[in-house]
Design a protein around this motif. Structure first.
Motif, PDB file in Angstrom:
ATOM      1  N   UNK A   1      75.009  49.584  70.290  1.00 55.25           N
ATOM      2  CA  UNK A   1      73.986  49.103  71.166  1.00 55.25           C
ATOM      3  C   UNK A   1      72.746  49.954  70.690  1.00 55.25           C
ATOM      4  N   UNK A   2      72.851  51.450  70.587  1.00 57.57           N
ATOM      5  CA  UNK A   2      71.621  52.076  70.421  1.00 57.57           C
ATOM      6  C   UNK A   2      70.952  51.562  68.930  1.00 57.57           C
ATOM      7  N   UNK A   3      71.995  51.076  67.978  1.00 58.25           N
ATOM      8  CA  UNK A   3      71.462  50.724  66.903  1.00 58.25           C
ATOM      9  C   UNK A   3      70.367  49.399  67.022  1.00 58.25           C
ATOM     10  N   UNK A   4      71.002  48.483  67.860  1.00 57.75           N
ATOM     11  CA  UNK A   4      70.333  47.357  67.934  1.00 57.75           C
ATOM     12  C   UNK A   4      68.698  47.675  68.600  1.00 57.75           C
ATOM     13  N   UNK A   5      68.699  48.782  69.492  1.00 54.11           N
ATOM     14  CA  UNK A   5      67.599  49.156  70.267  1.00 54.11           C
ATOM     15  C   UNK A   5      66.630  49.806  69.150  1.00 54.11           C
ATOM     16  N   UNK A   6      66.977  50.573  68.517  1.00 56.61           N
ATOM     17  CA  UNK A   6      66.145  51.411  67.648  1.00 56.61           C
ATOM     18  C   UNK A   6      65.899  50.679  66.139  1.00 56.61           C
TER      19      UNK A   6
END
Length: 1022
Positions: free
Chosen positions: A131-136
């Motif tokens: 989820x963090x990879x998708x956001x940043x």
């Protein structure tokens, strides 16, 4: 006033509190807990820095994750840097406050300062989640076009880490990464980072990177960076199997690197890339392939010969193990340096050298390799011990144990440390494997191999002591393997396969048995596994024994000392076979002396066997009971049979001469192939699930309720619940163990002499056999002090003609007249002198294993290198499961780097649902297909399909053509007719005309006879 400690003060205080570090750290943790709750960011950052230092000592700081987030949000760079360092050290993918840091990371990624942008880029690989990879990801991709090369380099490496947990990253980032690689004006550090990422991705999907081969080759040739060259060589090793034309292109630069580079790391990686890329085994450019193979071997030889670096030796041996698969002759030329590694002080180097010599063994170097290993085993076999019975002996005490411990200490300070038993077992196993390769095809001297096996039994390490609970399996078989049993099995294998060497093998078995008996005194037990096959050889080939009476006595003495149930059962069987051979002679008269000897011998055997009637092992108990009853019956028959006198001749009892020998004589036992048992058909009606006794449960329940009084010295209790003993068959006298010195190991790579690895008795036997064999050899110089033996015919002739003392002056001198000799010789046809033929060498025939149809090969399996194709595939499969970063990256292998035409992002949960739905749909399709197939079969059966499933199609019979009146032949047009000549001739002779054509139906599978349909009813007169 409270003074805040800095990190330097914490380190100094920790060094000043030696011996009391734990208490000092606890006090510091209390101070840090109070300081990190302060509103002062400087004080908070200092406390966080101290917590990071203490966390490296094992103290948890996950409780301060929110405080770490506060320091990360500081506008000051030196505080922000401490906060990001704390996040790297303490944050995990499951940290709760990580979702609160998403906006902070996105904000810092778009900052104007280069140093601030680098902080989240460096932190993301340690805390990334899907989820963090998708956001940043949208904020990270523009950093690939940053003006500073350090930011671009760190961004590329971070994108690879994101791709491991979120594979859709590669689809969006790959076009930009490829543009950066193709840009020749790009900074070398950025290019090196791209090559590093491509190398990590290349072994997963190498075909995606084939279009980049020209650019990668250009970087390999022009770049002066050794690290980049190493990565490029590894990448090309994965690309060459897909594009064989790369081999011809890569050979010149790789050869130049190997010849010119001074860096050992680049040299080894270059050689390793050549091997893994299949360049040495490819069909392209055979001359260049052989040249670079020879170059690689020479460079590896130089790496092995460097004395000061064992790491280079290890990696060079690894490369040698890979080259030996394709170029064994080149590796065999380096035998001298490889054999030196066998005696290395590093065990890992020794093991790799053993792997190598096992792969390059041949008939020429087998003796030298085995001799070197045997000498190593003998020099390290001085620490063997004899094993006592379970429990202390009556005379043992603590003082005696201490005295034995002191006496067993090494006397010499320069003595090499003993080798571990695991290494000895490995060496012995490799010796056996090397000698039995290709069905003993490399062995030129089988008698030497028999002596080697005898020596191996003496130097083999003792079985490992096992616990009380797992000492033996329920079947009585030892749970831990015994290498001496494998040695004995090898001796038994030669005895069975090589018929010409059976006398020598039986003599070797006698030697081993006598030594076991002599070196196991009263109160000691024999646990050597070689006893079982040795006893089998003695019993099966008892007719080859040199002294059957002595061997029978040795067996009877060993039976009470034997611990293993399997060895004990084999000794019982062997003793009965030898006894049957000793007393089963029908031609020997039944004299009073023979009757007394046989009676005493049977009484001795019965006394030995009766002690085993209640043995806890069923196999031993059954054999002891059967043989005891048989001997009692035979003893009764022998006592009633009157001995022979001068007037009356009595025959021996038939139980001795016919009944008992018939139990052990019959078909000769041959070796069976390992895979032959699989082809034995199962008997009809065999049901392994059916209980033997329907009332088994009730019988077992009733047996448990019966109480049996147990004696204090119960055999069952001592067998299953007492520690097994260990024993020794060391042939070295005790006085030799007290020697202060030890012979130095020769450093020569040449074949060591037999004195360095064989015992004195074996050497004396081999020397006596050589002297006896070479006694009549005119080319062999006899020793003056040799022992006198029985005279041969040649010696008798010389002694009778010349006397015991040969006088040179008494030799008659003949007058040589060439004229007389020439007159009586026919000069027209000169005759050539014929050489004196030597005695032919005995031909050794090794019998093959018996097979049942397709049961596989009978010879032992050849040595398989650890770098075979199957091993490489397994290694790659293991590598796919887990990466070095501890992240499952299997999803990257199925990711296509091209753009998704649907424009949808990557959703792991949706992909799992789709895969589950696809699997369910495939099962439904398979079920419907099977139903349709069964319905089709029922329809075909109804339409006349035969039982075999073959459809017979009948051709239509053509209509009868009109026959012209007055014409005696039928005019058939439009139809091609096949007739048999004989039948046509028969019709012509009968004067008839075929009214119809015989139509033949061809059946492909079965042997159906062709059917001829003849419509005789329609053939009326015209």
């Amino acid at each position: 006033m409270y003074v805040t400690q800095s990190l330097y003060d914490l380190i100094r205080g920790l060094r000043n509190h030696k011996g009391n570090e734990k208490e000092y750290m606890q006090n510091c943790l209390k101070e840090c807990r109070a300081e990190i709750r302060s509103q002062d960011l400087d004080l908070k950052a200092t406390a966080l820095l101290k917590l990071i230092y203490l966390e490296m000592f094992g103290h948890d700081m996950s409780w301060a994750s929110f405080n770490v987030l506060e320091v990360m949000a500081s506008p000051k760079y030196h505080q922000k840097r401490v906060g990001y360092l704390g996040a790297i050290q303490s944050f995990r993918p499951d940290t709760e406050v990580l979702m609160l840091a998403t906006n902070l990371l996105k904000k810092d990624l778009t900052a104007a300062s280069t140093t601030t942008i680098a902080l989240p880029i460096v932190t993301l690989p340690h805390v990334i989640t899907p989820s963090l990879a998708l956001s940043v990801l949208p904020d990270l991709l523009p950093r690939l076009a940053h003006t500073h090369p350090a930011i671009r380099k760190k961004t590329i490496v971070t994108l690879y880490r994101l791709a491991l947990v979120y594979p859709e990253t590669l689809r969006a980032a790959w076009p930009r990464i490829r543009d950066r690689l193709m840009d020749k004006a790009e900074d070398p550090s950025v290019t090196a980072a791209i090559v590093n990422v491509i190398c990590e991705l290349g072994w997963r999907r190498p075909h995606d990177f084939l279009p980049l081969a020209p650019r990668l080759f250009e970087l390999l040739v022009d770049s002066g960076n050794n690290w980049m060259a190493i990565k490029l060589i590894k990448l090309f090793a994965t690309l060459t199997p897909l594009e064989p034309r790369l081999v011809r292109k890569l050979l010149p630069p790789l050869t130049e690197i190997i010849q010119t580079t001074p860096a050992m790391s680049l040299l080894y990686e270059c050689i390793n890339g050549i091997i893994q890329g299949g360049i040495l085994g490819s069909g392209e450019d055979a001359d260049g392939r052989e040249e670079i193979a020879s170059l690689c071997v020479n460079k590896l030889r130089g790496m092995v010969m460097i004395d000061g670096d064992p790491n280079l030796k290890y990696v060079a041996l690894l490369a040698f193990n890979k080259i030996v698969v394709t170029h064994p002759w080149l590796v065999a030329q380096q035998e001298d340096v490889i054999m030196e590694c066998i005696d290395s002080a590093d065990i890992s180097i020794r093991i790799k050298a053993l792997d190598l010599v096992q792969g390059m063994v041949s008939s020429d170097n087998l003796v030298s390799i085995v001799s070197r290993l045997m000498r190593q085993l003998k020099l390290s076999s001085g620490d063997r011990r004899t094993a006592t019975l379970p429990g202390p002996s009556p005379g043992d005490s603590d003082d005696d144990d201490l005295e034995r411990t002191i006496d067993s200490a090494p006397k010499s300070t320069n003595q090499a440390p003993p080798l571990p038993d695991d290494y000895k077992i490995d060496v012995i196993s490799r010796i056996l494997n090397m000698c039995c390769q290709n069905n003993y095809g490399y062995l030129a001297d089988f008698e030497w191999y028999i002596d080697i096996l005898t020596q191996l039994v003496r130097t083999a390490p003792l079985p490992r002591p096992v616990s009380d609970t797992d000492s033996l399996s329920p079947s009585g078989r030892s749970t831990d393997g015994d290498i001496s049993e494998k040695i004995g099995n090898e001796l038994r294998n030669i005895t069975v396969k090589v018929q010409a060497l059976r006398p020598a093998c039986v003599r070797a078995a006698e030697t081993i048995l006598s030594q076991l008996n002599s070196e196991a005194p009263i109160g000691r037990r024999v646990v050597v596994g070689a006893l079982k096959p040795v006893a089998w050889i003695i019993g099966e080939f008892s007719s080859e024994l040199s002294s059957p009476d002595d061997i029978l006595g040795a067996l009877l003495q060993l039976i009470p000392k034997t611990y293993s149930p399997e060895s004990l059962a084999a000794c019982l069987q062997a003793a009965m076979k030898v006894f049957s051979f000793v007393v089963g002679d029908q031609l020997t008269p039944w004299t009073p002396e023979r009757k007394s000897k046989v009676s005493l011998l049977m009484a001795r055997i019965i006394h030995s066997f009766e002690a085993l009637v209640l043995h806890p092992n069923l196999e031993v108990q059954e054999r002891a009971v059967e043989f005891t009853e048989l001997l009692k019956l035979t003893a009764e028959a022998a006592s009633t049979q009157e001995p022979s006198t001068e007037s009356v001749l009595q025959d021996p009892p038939l139980l001795l001469t016919q009944a008992m020998p018939s139990l052990f004589t019959g078909w000769e036992l041959n070796s069976v192939a390992p895979a032959a048992q699989k082809n034995v058909p199962l008997p009809q009606g065999l049901d392994l699930d059916e209980p033997i006794n329907p009332n088994l449960n009730s019988l077992l329940a009733s047996a448990e309720s019966i109480s049996i009084p147990v004696d204090e010295a119960d055999d069952f209790e001592s067998y299953y619940y007492q520690r097994p003993p260990a024993t020794s068959i060391a042939s070295e006298p005790a006085i030799n163990r007290l020697a202060d010195g030890r012979d130095d190991v020769a450093n020569s790579y040449q074949q060591p002499t037999e004195e360095t690895y064989l015992d004195a008795d074996i050497l004396a036997k081999r020397r006596a056999e050589r002297l006896e064999k070479n006694r009549d050899d005119p080319f062999y110089i006899q020793e003056s002090s040799s022992l006198q033996r029985s005279s041969t015919p040649i010696h008798n002739i010389l002694k009778n003609s010349n006397g015991p003392d040969l006088d040179v002056d008494s030799i008659p001198i003949m007058e040589l007249d060439l004229d007389k000799i020439g007159a009586g010789v026919d000069k027209s046809a000169p005759r050539a002198s014929k050489p004196i033929p030597r005695a032919p060498r005995q031909k050794i025939v090794v019998a093959a294993d018996e097979n049942l149809r397709n049961s596989g090969t009978s010879t032992p399996r050849n040595y398989d290198s650890e770098n075979s194709s199957d091993a490489v595939a397994k290694a790659r499969g293991k590598k796919l499961k887990q990466s070095l970063l501890g992240v499952d990256s299997t999803s990257i292998g199925a990711l296509n780097l091209e753009d998704d035409p649907s424009g949808r992002g990557y959703d792991p949960e949706a992909q799992q649902r789709e895969e589950a739905e696809m699997a369910q749909a495939m099962k439904e399709v398979e079920r419907l297909r099977l139903e349709m197939q069964r319905a089709n079969e029922r329809i075909q059966v109804a339409q006349g399909v035969d039982a075999a499933g073959t459809v017979v199609k009948k051709k239509k019979i053509p209509k009868k053509q009109k026959v012209a009146e007055g014409d005696g032949e039928s005019d058939i047009t439009g139809v091609k007719v096949k007739k048999k000549k004989k039948k046509a001739a028969a019709l012509d002779e009968a004067g008839g005309t075929p009214a119809d054509v015989a139509v033949k139906t061809k059946v492909k599978k079965k042997k159906a006879r062709p059917v001829e349909v003849v419509e005789a009813q329609e053939a009326g007169p015209s």
